[in-house]
Design a protein around this motif. Structure first.
Motif, short mmCIF file in Angstrom:
data_model
loop_
_atom_site.label_atom_id
_atom_site.label_comp_id
_atom_site.label_asym_id
_atom_site.label_seq_id
_atom_site.Cartn_x
_atom_site.Cartn_y
_atom_site.Cartn_z
N GLU A 117 21.85 44.58 36.45
CA GLU A 117 21.51 42.96 35.51
C GLU A 117 21.93 42.17 36.57
O GLU A 117 21.25 40.76 35.94
CB GLU A 117 23.78 42.77 35.43
N LYS A 118 21.36 41.87 38.09
CA LYS A 118 21.03 40.38 39.10
C LYS A 118 21.64 39.70 38.86
O LYS A 118 21.71 38.46 39.18
CB LYS A 118 19.72 40.13 38.14
N ILE A 119 23.04 40.44 39.04
CA ILE A 119 24.62 39.56 39.72
C ILE A 119 24.27 38.93 40.96
O ILE A 119 24.77 40.36 41.48
CB ILE A 119 25.55 40.12 38.82
N ASP A 120 24.69 37.92 41.07
CA ASP A 120 24.93 38.17 42.49
C ASP A 120 26.27 37.80 42.56
O ASP A 120 27.10 36.86 42.66
CB ASP A 120 24.33 36.05 43.16
N ILE A 121 26.30 38.63 43.91
CA ILE A 121 28.53 38.69 43.63
C ILE A 121 28.56 39.22 45.60
O ILE A 121 27.77 40.56 45.81
CB ILE A 121 28.88 39.82 42.94
N GLU A 122 29.61 39.37 46.02
CA GLU A 122 30.14 40.44 47.56
C GLU A 122 30.70 41.36 47.00
O GLU A 122 31.24 41.54 46.22
CB GLU A 122 31.39 39.12 47.88
N SER A 123 30.22 42.33 47.59
CA SER A 123 31.05 43.25 48.09
C SER A 123 32.91 42.97 47.71
O SER A 123 32.92 44.38 47.69
CB SER A 123 30.76 44.13 49.19
N LYS A 124 32.98 42.66 48.48
CA LYS A 124 34.57 42.40 48.77
C LYS A 124 35.31 42.49 47.19
O LYS A 124 36.29 42.71 47.00
CB LYS A 124 35.19 41.70 49.36
N ALA A 125 34.56 41.13 46.05
CA ALA A 125 34.79 41.14 45.10
C ALA A 125 34.63 42.35 44.59
O ALA A 125 35.14 42.59 43.61
CB ALA A 125 33.94 40.29 44.51
N ILE A 126 33.81 42.16 44.01
CA ILE A 126 33.52 44.42 43.79
C ILE A 126 34.65 45.70 44.52
O ILE A 126 35.20 46.17 42.90
CB ILE A 126 32.13 45.17 44.03
N GLU A 127 34.93 44.70 45.69
CA GLU A 127 36.58 46.23 45.82
C GLU A 127 37.26 45.67 45.51
O GLU A 127 38.28 46.33 44.39
CB GLU A 127 36.11 46.65 46.89
N LEU A 128 37.80 44.73 44.81
CA LEU A 128 38.98 43.82 44.26
C LEU A 128 39.27 44.20 42.73
O LEU A 128 39.55 44.67 42.21
CB LEU A 128 39.03 42.28 44.60
N LEU A 129 37.81 43.97 41.95
CA LEU A 129 38.13 44.18 40.96
C LEU A 129 37.91 45.84 40.49
O LEU A 129 38.09 46.60 39.74
CB LEU A 129 36.29 44.24 40.04
N SER A 130 37.33 46.52 41.52
CA SER A 130 38.01 48.15 41.08
C SER A 130 39.25 49.03 41.29
O SER A 130 39.66 49.41 41.57
CB SER A 130 36.81 48.74 42.40
N GLN A 131 39.69 48.11 42.52
CA GLN A 131 40.84 48.20 43.43
C GLN A 131 42.18 47.79 42.02
O GLN A 131 43.00 48.60 41.83
CB GLN A 131 41.64 47.26 44.30
N ASN A 132 41.75 46.86 40.97
CA ASN A 132 42.39 46.79 40.15
C ASN A 132 42.42 47.31 38.22
O ASN A 132 43.14 46.38 37.24
CB ASN A 132 42.36 44.75 39.96
N SER A 133 41.63 47.79 38.74
CA SER A 133 40.76 48.55 37.31
C SER A 133 41.81 49.87 37.07
O SER A 133 42.28 50.01 35.83
CB SER A 133 39.05 49.00 37.27
N SER A 134 42.69 50.18 37.64
CA SER A 134 43.85 51.07 37.73
C SER A 134 43.09 52.32 36.65
O SER A 134 43.70 53.45 36.63
CB SER A 134 44.81 50.73 36.48
N GLY A 135 42.12 52.62 37.73
CA GLY A 135 41.07 53.80 37.05
C GLY A 135 41.19 53.96 35.72
O GLY A 135 39.93 55.27 35.75
N SER A 136 40.36 53.13 35.00
CA SER A 136 39.52 52.96 33.92
C SER A 136 38.36 51.92 34.26
O SER A 136 38.51 50.43 34.38
CB SER A 136 40.89 51.96 32.85
N ILE A 137 37.57 53.03 34.23
CA ILE A 137 36.42 51.82 34.12
C ILE A 137 36.08 51.24 32.99
O ILE A 137 35.60 50.13 33.11
CB ILE A 137 34.82 54.07 33.93
#
Ligand SMILES: [Zn+2]
Length: 364
Positions: free
Chosen positions: A194-214
């Protein structure tokens, strides 16, 4: 051009694209290959982990004009109509909005008619646990003696609310929450495309806060993208937009706990409460950080898996580990864990937390 929400745009369309659920996907593939296709499947598990997605792929596999296949062609009329939600022999119902006996009766009455263009008439009933007792009875009769051309795919987030009589007539498949690492990999891939400029740490935070729901992970990501139009998405911004406590505040809490600075603890609580950050989340993260400190004290190595994936600076955790005794960390950990258990009895969470910090303050 019409905007498609990310969750729909990136919804897996073939088995190979499904995130996680390897055993279930393999079981479905085997059943199709062996032509052992049960008349009623029951997909269970928390929201957003692929129940509807798998049901739709299964419907395509059974309806593709090419053949009954584990790799639907996606170009025949049947595949295309299913993807567009227009296939007449794939009937999707949301029991959450259709629970009356009359509604389900009308649907079930139609099952005796042969399929119009497909091989089977496939019914997907989502949130099946929401049906009324009468509707369950009507469905049960059909499940006992289904016409050969009918397949049922039932899905529920609350298996325990489903009568045993219904469950026992279905092939039950329990979908698991998706591992953080897989969510991270998937988010990283789609954000790159999608050509979104994002820090890896930000993606990690999003993944950690999703409670296993994609789905939750994608929806949160979409919200962050919308708030940060054309700007680089940082870890800091994600914490602000989603109301997640920044790791630097947790580090501060632990520092103040270890130095017994009650005044600063309460000030920080005020500050975070004003940002509408969940106080329970703060407590969980503090407990987690104590766990990391204890780990470092014992292993004296930063190779532990949980430490590696933590968003804290190892150096900071190491400093805490060095200046505090193992016994003290254990004592505080126990107080915090017990406090978390009893939080529900406190008049409110803030009071519960304050008492906990006072308890620690009076420990030697
Ligand atoms: Zn096809």
């Amino acid at each position: 051009m019409q905007y498609t929400v990310l969750a729909n745009k990136w919804r897996p369309q073939i088995f190979k694209e499904v995130i996680g659920q390897e055993y279930i996907v393999q079981l479905l593939i085997n059943s199709i290959n062996l032509k052992k296709i049960h008349h009623a499947w029951l997909f269970t598990g928390i929201r957003g982990i692929g129940k509807t997605t798998l049901a739709r792929i299964l419907a395509k596999s059974l309806s593709c004009l090419k053949s009954i296949t584990t790799l639907p062609c996606r170009i025949c009329n049947n595949c295309i109509s299913i993807e567009q939600g227009k296939f007449l022999d794939f009937i999707e119902l949301d029991a959450a909005s259709r629970t009356k006996i009359e509604d389900i009766k009308i649907v079930l009455e139609s099952i005796h008619y042969t399929p119009i263009i497909g091989r089977f008439k496939i019914y997907l009933i989502d949130e099946i646990h929401m049906l009324s007792k009468h509707s369950f009875n009507a469905l049960l009769k059909t499940l006992e003696e289904p016409p050969k051309h009918v397949k049922f795919i039932l899905a529920t987030t609350e298996l325990e609310k489903l009568p045993y009589t219904i469950r026992s007539r279905c092939l039950q498949l329990h979908l698991q929450p998706i591992h953080e690492k897989k969510i991270y990999k998937f988010l990283k891939k789609i954000l790159k495309k999608e050509k979104i400029d994002i820090e890896s740490k930000a993606i990690e935070l999003l993944s950690q806060n999703s409670s296993g729901s994609i789905r939750d992970a994608i929806n949160m990501t979409e919200l962050v993208i919308a708030s940060e139009m054309h700007k680089k998405i940082t870890y800091e911004k994600v914490t602000q937009i989603l109301g997640i406590c920044h790791s630097k505040h947790i580090i501060k809490f632990v520092k103040y706990i270890l130095t017994k600075d009650l005044q600063k603890i309460f000030k920080l609580l005020d500050f975070l409460e004003n940002l509408s950050i969940s106080l329970e989340e703060i407590l969980i993260k503090i407990i987690q950080l104590f766990h990391y400190i204890a780990l470092l004290q014992v292993t004296l190595s930063n190779q532990s898996k949980s430490l590696k994936k933590s968003l804290y600076s190892i150096k900071k955790i190491y400093n805490f580990a060095k200046i505090t005794s193992f016994e003290k960390i254990q004592k505080y950990y126990t107080i915090l864990i017990n406090g978390r258990k009893n939080l529900k009895y406190a008049p409110n969470i803030r009071i519960g937390l304050e008492i906990l910090f006072l308890q620690i303050y009076h420990e030697i």
